[in-house]
Motif scaffolding. Structure first.
Motif, PDB file in Angstrom:
ATOM      1  N   GLY A 103       0.737  -1.130   0.194  1.00 25.99           N
ATOM      2  CA  GLY A 103      -0.018   0.180   0.057  1.00 25.99           C
ATOM      3  C   GLY A 103       0.778   1.093   0.002  1.00 25.99           C
ATOM      4  N   GLY A 104       0.298   2.295  -0.274  1.00 28.55           N
ATOM      5  CA  GLY A 104       0.845   3.572  -0.287  1.00 28.55           C
ATOM      6  C   GLY A 104       0.853   4.368   1.080  1.00 28.55           C
ATOM      7  N   VAL A 105       1.426   5.343   1.171  1.00 29.90           N
ATOM      8  CA  VAL A 105       1.537   6.149   2.368  1.00 29.90           C
ATOM      9  C   VAL A 105       0.578   7.272   2.692  1.00 29.90           C
ATOM     10  CG1 VAL A 105       3.140   7.479   3.794  1.00 29.90           C
ATOM     11  CG2 VAL A 105       4.037   5.720   2.465  1.00 29.90           C
ATOM     12  N   LYS A 106       0.082   7.365   3.675  1.00 33.20           N
ATOM     13  CA  LYS A 106      -1.024   8.329   4.087  1.00 33.20           C
ATOM     14  C   LYS A 106      -0.533   9.255   5.322  1.00 33.20           C
ATOM     15  CE  LYS A 106      -5.159   6.496   2.136  1.00 33.20           C
ATOM     16  NZ  LYS A 106      -6.296   5.719   2.180  1.00 33.20           N
ATOM     17  N   LEU A 107      -1.172  10.320   5.868  1.00 39.54           N
ATOM     18  CA  LEU A 107      -0.625  11.029   6.799  1.00 39.54           C
ATOM     19  C   LEU A 107      -1.591  11.574   7.661  1.00 39.54           C
ATOM     20  CD1 LEU A 107       1.889  12.994   7.627  1.00 39.54           C
ATOM     21  CD2 LEU A 107       1.072  14.785   6.157  1.00 39.54           C
ATOM     22  N   MET A 108      -1.363  11.737   8.987  1.00 35.37           N
ATOM     23  CA  MET A 108      -2.091  12.251   9.951  1.00 35.37           C
ATOM     24  C   MET A 108      -1.227  13.069  11.054  1.00 35.37           C
ATOM     25  SD  MET A 108      -3.520   8.899  12.359  1.00 35.37           S
ATOM     26  CE  MET A 108      -2.146   7.914  12.965  1.00 35.37           C
ATOM     27  N   LYS A 109      -2.040  13.928  11.710  1.00 37.78           N
ATOM     28  CA  LYS A 109      -1.116  14.558  12.787  1.00 37.78           C
ATOM     29  C   LYS A 109      -2.155  14.840  13.879  1.00 37.78           C
ATOM     30  CE  LYS A 109      -2.370  19.183  11.678  1.00 37.78           C
ATOM     31  NZ  LYS A 109      -1.897  20.863  11.394  1.00 37.78           N
ATOM     32  N   ALA A 110      -1.533  15.108  15.163  1.00 37.53           N
ATOM     33  CA  ALA A 110      -2.481  15.425  16.435  1.00 37.53           C
ATOM     34  C   ALA A 110      -1.502  16.392  17.284  1.00 37.53           C
ATOM     35  CB  ALA A 110      -2.528  13.921  17.100  1.00 37.53           C
ATOM     36  N   LYS A 111      -2.154  16.976  18.075  1.00 33.82           N
ATOM     37  CA  LYS A 111      -1.478  17.875  19.017  1.00 33.82           C
ATOM     38  C   LYS A 111      -0.888  17.037  20.064  1.00 33.82           C
ATOM     39  CE  LYS A 111      -2.150  22.147  17.490  1.00 33.82           C
ATOM     40  NZ  LYS A 111      -1.095  22.903  17.098  1.00 33.82           N
ATOM     41  N   GLU A 112       0.367  17.055  20.672  1.00 29.09           N
ATOM     42  CA  GLU A 112       0.872  16.393  21.818  1.00 29.09           C
ATOM     43  C   GLU A 112      -0.116  15.969  22.701  1.00 29.09           C
ATOM     44  OE1 GLU A 112       4.865  16.184  24.369  1.00 29.09           O
ATOM     45  OE2 GLU A 112       4.587  17.784  22.967  1.00 29.09           O
ATOM     46  N   SER A 113      -0.849  17.063  23.193  1.00 25.73           N
ATOM     47  CA  SER A 113      -1.737  16.561  24.491  1.00 25.73           C
ATOM     48  C   SER A 113      -2.904  15.738  23.984  1.00 25.73           C
ATOM     49  CB  SER A 113      -2.319  18.047  25.171  1.00 25.73           C
ATOM     50  OG  SER A 113      -2.974  18.699  24.160  1.00 25.73           O
ATOM     51  N   ARG A 114      -3.234  15.561  22.567  1.00 23.06           N
ATOM     52  CA  ARG A 114      -4.408  14.987  22.311  1.00 23.06           C
ATOM     53  C   ARG A 114      -4.051  13.224  21.730  1.00 23.06           C
ATOM     54  NH1 ARG A 114      -8.605  17.620  20.512  1.00 23.06           N
ATOM     55  NH2 ARG A 114      -9.685  15.562  20.695  1.00 23.06           N
ATOM     56  N   ILE A 115      -2.892  13.006  21.828  1.00 24.20           N
ATOM     57  CA  ILE A 115      -2.520  11.705  21.062  1.00 24.20           C
ATOM     58  C   ILE A 115      -3.439  10.638  21.898  1.00 24.20           C
ATOM     59  CG2 ILE A 115      -0.409  12.398  20.034  1.00 24.20           C
ATOM     60  CD1 ILE A 115       1.053  11.050  22.452  1.00 24.20           C
ATOM     61  N   GLU A 116      -3.882  10.562  23.093  1.00 19.73           N
ATOM     62  CA  GLU A 116      -4.573   9.564  23.608  1.00 19.73           C
ATOM     63  C   GLU A 116      -5.970   9.732  23.421  1.00 19.73           C
ATOM     64  OE1 GLU A 116      -3.747   9.002  27.904  1.00 19.73           O
ATOM     65  OE2 GLU A 116      -1.628   9.356  27.502  1.00 19.73           O
ATOM     66  N   SER A 117      -6.284  10.478  22.498  1.00 23.57           N
ATOM     67  CA  SER A 117      -7.878  10.696  22.166  1.00 23.57           C
ATOM     68  C   SER A 117      -7.976  10.467  20.522  1.00 23.57           C
ATOM     69  CB  SER A 117      -8.440  12.070  22.420  1.00 23.57           C
ATOM     70  OG  SER A 117      -8.423  12.218  23.958  1.00 23.57           O
ATOM     71  N   LEU A 118      -8.804   9.539  20.184  1.00 22.07           N
ATOM     72  CA  LEU A 118      -8.727   9.289  18.723  1.00 22.07           C
ATOM     73  C   LEU A 118      -9.311  10.393  17.656  1.00 22.07           C
ATOM     74  CD1 LEU A 118      -8.303   6.949  16.725  1.00 22.07           C
ATOM     75  CD2 LEU A 118     -10.813   6.418  17.095  1.00 22.07           C
ATOM     76  N   ASP A 119     -10.174  11.096  18.585  1.00 23.80           N
ATOM     77  CA  ASP A 119     -10.690  12.381  17.754  1.00 23.80           C
ATOM     78  C   ASP A 119      -9.590  13.530  17.822  1.00 23.80           C
ATOM     79  OD1 ASP A 119     -10.934  13.386  20.512  1.00 23.80           O
ATOM     80  OD2 ASP A 119     -13.146  13.722  20.446  1.00 23.80           O
ATOM     81  N   GLY A 120      -8.660  13.515  18.398  1.00 19.89           N
ATOM     82  CA  GLY A 120      -7.470  14.442  18.313  1.00 19.89           C
ATOM     83  C   GLY A 120      -6.613  14.184  17.094  1.00 19.89           C
ATOM     84  N   TYR A 121      -6.913  13.105  16.351  1.00 20.45           N
ATOM     85  CA  TYR A 121      -5.930  13.060  14.962  1.00 20.45           C
ATOM     86  C   TYR A 121      -6.935  13.682  13.792  1.00 20.45           C
ATOM     87  CZ  TYR A 121      -3.252   9.777  17.539  1.00 20.45           C
ATOM     88  OH  TYR A 121      -2.552   9.212  18.683  1.00 20.45           O
ATOM     89  N   ALA A 122      -6.046  14.378  13.145  1.00 20.36           N
ATOM     90  CA  ALA A 122      -6.560  14.727  11.810  1.00 20.36           C
ATOM     91  C   ALA A 122      -5.823  14.302  10.607  1.00 20.36           C
ATOM     92  CB  ALA A 122      -6.373  16.439  11.715  1.00 20.36           C
ATOM     93  N   TYR A 123      -6.664  14.183   9.688  1.00 20.84           N
ATOM     94  CA  TYR A 123      -6.013  13.263   8.553  1.00 20.84           C
ATOM     95  C   TYR A 123      -5.679  14.198   7.134  1.00 20.84           C
ATOM     96  CZ  TYR A 123      -7.539   9.905  11.678  1.00 20.84           C
ATOM     97  OH  TYR A 123      -7.760   9.168  12.762  1.00 20.84           O
ATOM     98  N   PHE A 124      -4.657  14.245   6.517  1.00 18.30           N
ATOM     99  CA  PHE A 124      -4.216  14.861   5.235  1.00 18.30           C
ATOM    100  C   PHE A 124      -5.262  14.430   4.262  1.00 18.30           C
ATOM    101  CE2 PHE A 124      -1.912  15.168   1.351  1.00 18.30           C
ATOM    102  CZ  PHE A 124      -1.850  16.866   1.198  1.00 18.30           C
ATOM    103  N   ALA A 125      -5.987  15.595   3.716  1.00 14.58           N
ATOM    104  CA  ALA A 125      -6.843  15.139   2.726  1.00 14.58           C
ATOM    105  C   ALA A 125      -6.793  15.976   1.351  1.00 14.58           C
ATOM    106  CB  ALA A 125      -8.366  15.705   3.164  1.00 14.58           C
ATOM    107  N   GLY A 126      -5.473  16.278   0.946  1.00 15.83           N
ATOM    108  CA  GLY A 126      -5.146  17.084  -0.290  1.00 15.83           C
ATOM    109  C   GLY A 126      -4.582  18.495   0.183  1.00 15.83           C
ATOM    110  N   THR A 127      -4.615  19.277  -0.859  1.00 14.30           N
ATOM    111  CA  THR A 127      -4.087  20.721  -0.622  1.00 14.30           C
ATOM    112  C   THR A 127      -5.219  21.684  -1.291  1.00 14.30           C
ATOM    113  OG1 THR A 127      -2.880  20.432  -2.520  1.00 14.30           O
ATOM    114  CG2 THR A 127      -1.697  20.228  -0.485  1.00 14.30           C
ATOM    115  N   ASP A 128      -5.333  22.723  -1.015  1.00 14.28           N
ATOM    116  CA  ASP A 128      -6.318  23.855  -1.569  1.00 14.28           C
ATOM    117  C   ASP A 128      -5.605  24.559  -2.773  1.00 14.28           C
ATOM    118  OD1 ASP A 128      -4.541  25.788  -0.539  1.00 14.28           O
ATOM    119  OD2 ASP A 128      -5.793  26.365   1.173  1.00 14.28           O
ATOM    120  N   ASP A 129      -6.243  25.585  -3.275  1.00 14.03           N
ATOM    121  CA  ASP A 129      -5.795  26.153  -4.419  1.00 14.03           C
ATOM    122  C   ASP A 129      -4.400  26.680  -4.175  1.00 14.03           C
ATOM    123  OD1 ASP A 129      -8.037  25.041  -5.711  1.00 14.03           O
ATOM    124  OD2 ASP A 129      -9.059  27.021  -5.669  1.00 14.03           O
TER     125      ASP A 129
END
Length: 380
Positions: free
Chosen positions: A241-267
Motif C-alpha cells: 500500500g501507499g503512504v498516508k498522513l495524519m497529525k495530532a497535538k501532543e496533548s491529544r494523542i490519547e484521544s482518537l478524535d484528536g487526530y486529523a488526516y491529510f486530505a489534499g491541498t487547496d488552491d
C-alpha cells in the motif's frame, strides 16, 4: 566515544519536553522549511558508501542479546527519551537451530525492547540493557493471544515520547499470509510511565485493520512556544500500500478524535485536514513496507526509507510532510542483502551534519538486526 552533533533546531520525537522548538537558520527557519515547500528542485542525487557496520542482536551480535534469551529478533525502530534511545523489536525468540531461517524458535515473545546511551554510531550501537522480567530475560511488553486467525502477534511499529510518557504504536496481526501480505485486526497505542517496564493499552485509540494507518512513523514538530504537533506517516498492513498522513497535538494523542488526516491541498497548495480517516489522501503511491521518516539537516528536506518489494530498501526526499516526494532511490539492493526489511532511521544517529546517515536493517537470514550507514549525495 565521540559525541554526536547536537540538534539545536530540529529534533526527533523523544527529546525531553520543551527542548524541541525550532530556531531560525538563514532566511527561512527550520520549522518553516519543514512545513512549507519552497518550490525548488529536489536535491538528493544518489547514495554512496553503503556499509554494514555491525550486527546488533543475536548470539553473534555485538550486544550478545542471547544473554537476554534473544537469539533471533527483527525490526528495531527507534525513539529517544532524553539521552537514551529505545530500540523496539518485533517477534523475538530464544534458542534456535543454527541453520534456521526467519522467525521461529523457543520462548516466543511478540515484542521486546533495548535501550542505549551510546552516542557514537560509527562502530554500531552498544545497548545499556533490555527491558527484562524478574529473572533478567527480555520481557514481552505487549502480550498477544498467539493464535492464528485470531491474533497471532502484536508488532510495535514505532515508539515515541510525549507528555512525559512513552508510547508504542502497534499492530494486532490476525494472520501472516504470503510474503509481504498479512491481515491486521487493528492498530493501537499503549503507554508506559515507568520507563518501559509496564504498558497500558489505550482501548479507545484504535484504527481498523483495513485502514491506512496500521504501521506508522511519527515525528514531532514544534513551532515557537506553541504546542507541538505530531505527524504520523502511515501504511496499511502488509507491504503493498501507499503512504498516508495524519497529525495530532501532543496533548491529544490519547484521544482518537484528536487526530486529523491529510486530505489534499487547496488552491494555494496549503494542506487540508479532515477529521475523517476515510478522507485521507495518499502522499506516496508505492508498495511500502516498514517505513521510517525523519528530517535531514544536510538536505534540509524530509527523508523516507522503506522496503520496496522486488527491489530492496529505497529512500525518498520530501519537500513537506505531504510532499511532493521525489522518486525512490535504491539505498540497499535486495540482491546484495537478500531477505532485507525494516530500514529504520533516527536523526540522532548521523555524521557530517546529516550527510552520513545510520539505520537499522533486518535480514531474514539470520533473523536479526544489523546496523548500516550510507552517504547522501547532493545534486551539483
Amino acid at each position: 566515544m565521540k559525541l554526536r552533533r547536537a540538534w539545536a533546531c530540529a529534533l526527533a520525537f523523544g527529546v525531553a519536553a520543551g527542548t524541541a522548538a525550532a530556531c531560525g537558520t538563514g532566511e527561512r527557519g527550520t520549522t518553516e522549511k519543514m512545513l512549507e515547500p519552497d518550490g525548488s528542485a529536489f536535491v538528493l542525487e544518489s547514495v554512496a558508501g553503503l556499509e554494514q557496520v555491525a550486527l546488533l542482536t543475536g548470539a553473534d551480535g555485538m550486544n550478545r542479546t542471547d544473554g537476554y534469551a534473544v537469539y533471533g529478533t527483527d525490526l528495531g525502530s527507534m525513539f529517544n527519551v532524553g539521552d537514551t534511545t529505545y530500540f523496539v523489536f518485533g517477534d523475538t525468540f530464544g534458542e534456535r537451530p543454527p541453520d534456521m531461517t526467519g522467525g521461529g524458535g523457543s520462548f516466543w515473545r511478540s515484542n521486546a525492547m533495548a535501550y542505549s546511551t551510546d552516542a557514537d554510531p560509527s562502530d554500531g550501537i552498544a545497548f545499556d540493557g533490555m527491558i527484562v522480567d524478574d529473572i533478567g530475560l527480555a520481557k514481552e511488553l505487549l502480550p498477544s493471544v498467539k493464535r492464528d486467525f485470531e491474533e497471532i502477534t502484536k508488532i510495535p511499529t514505532h515508539g515515541l515520547y510525549a507528555n512525559d510518557t512513552m508510547y508504542l504504536y502497534y499492530m494486532s496481526v490476525n494472520h501472516w499470509g504470503e510474503p509481504g501480505h498479512w491481515d491486521a485486526n487493528y492498530a493501537g497505542v499503549a503507554k508506559s510511565a515507568d520507563e518501559g517496564q509496564t504498558w497500558t493499552v489505550l482501548d479507545d485509540v484504535k484504527w481498523p485493520g483495513d485502514s491506512g494507518f496500521i504501521q506508522v512513523s511519527p515525528y514531532r514538530i514544534q513551532e515557537g512556544d506553541g504546542e507541538a504537533d505530531i505527524y504520523f506517516w502511515g501504511v496499511p498492513s502488509g507491504r503493498f500500500g501507499g503512504v498516508k498522513l495524519m497529525k495530532a497535538k501532543e496533548s491529544r494523542i490519547e484521544s482518537l478524535d484528536g487526530y486529523a488526516y491529510f486530505a489534499g491541498t487547496d488552491d494555494d497548495g496549503k494542506p487540508i485536514w479532515s477529521s475523517e480517516p476515510k478522507e485521507a489522501a495518499t502522499v506516496v503511491d508505492d508498495t511500502v513496507g516498514e517505513l521510517s521518516v525523519v528530517w535531514n539537516p544536510y538536505l534540509e528536506r524530509w527523508l523516507m526509507t522503506y522496503l520496496r518489494e522486488g527491489q530492496g530498501v529505497v529512500i525518498r526526499e520530501g519537500a513537506a510532510p505531504w510532499g511532493p516526494w521525489g522518486e525512490p532511490i535504491v539505498l540497499v539492493d535486495k540482491d546484495e542483502y537478500p531477505g532485507l526489511y525494516g530500514p529504520y532511521m533516527n536523526p540522532r544517529y548521523t555524521e557530517n551534519d546529516g550527510k552520513t546517515i545510520y539505520f537499522a536493517l533486518s535480514l531474514w537470514d539470520p533473523y536479526n538486526v544489523f546496523w548500516f550507514k550510507a552517504d547522501l549525495e547532493k545534486k551539483s
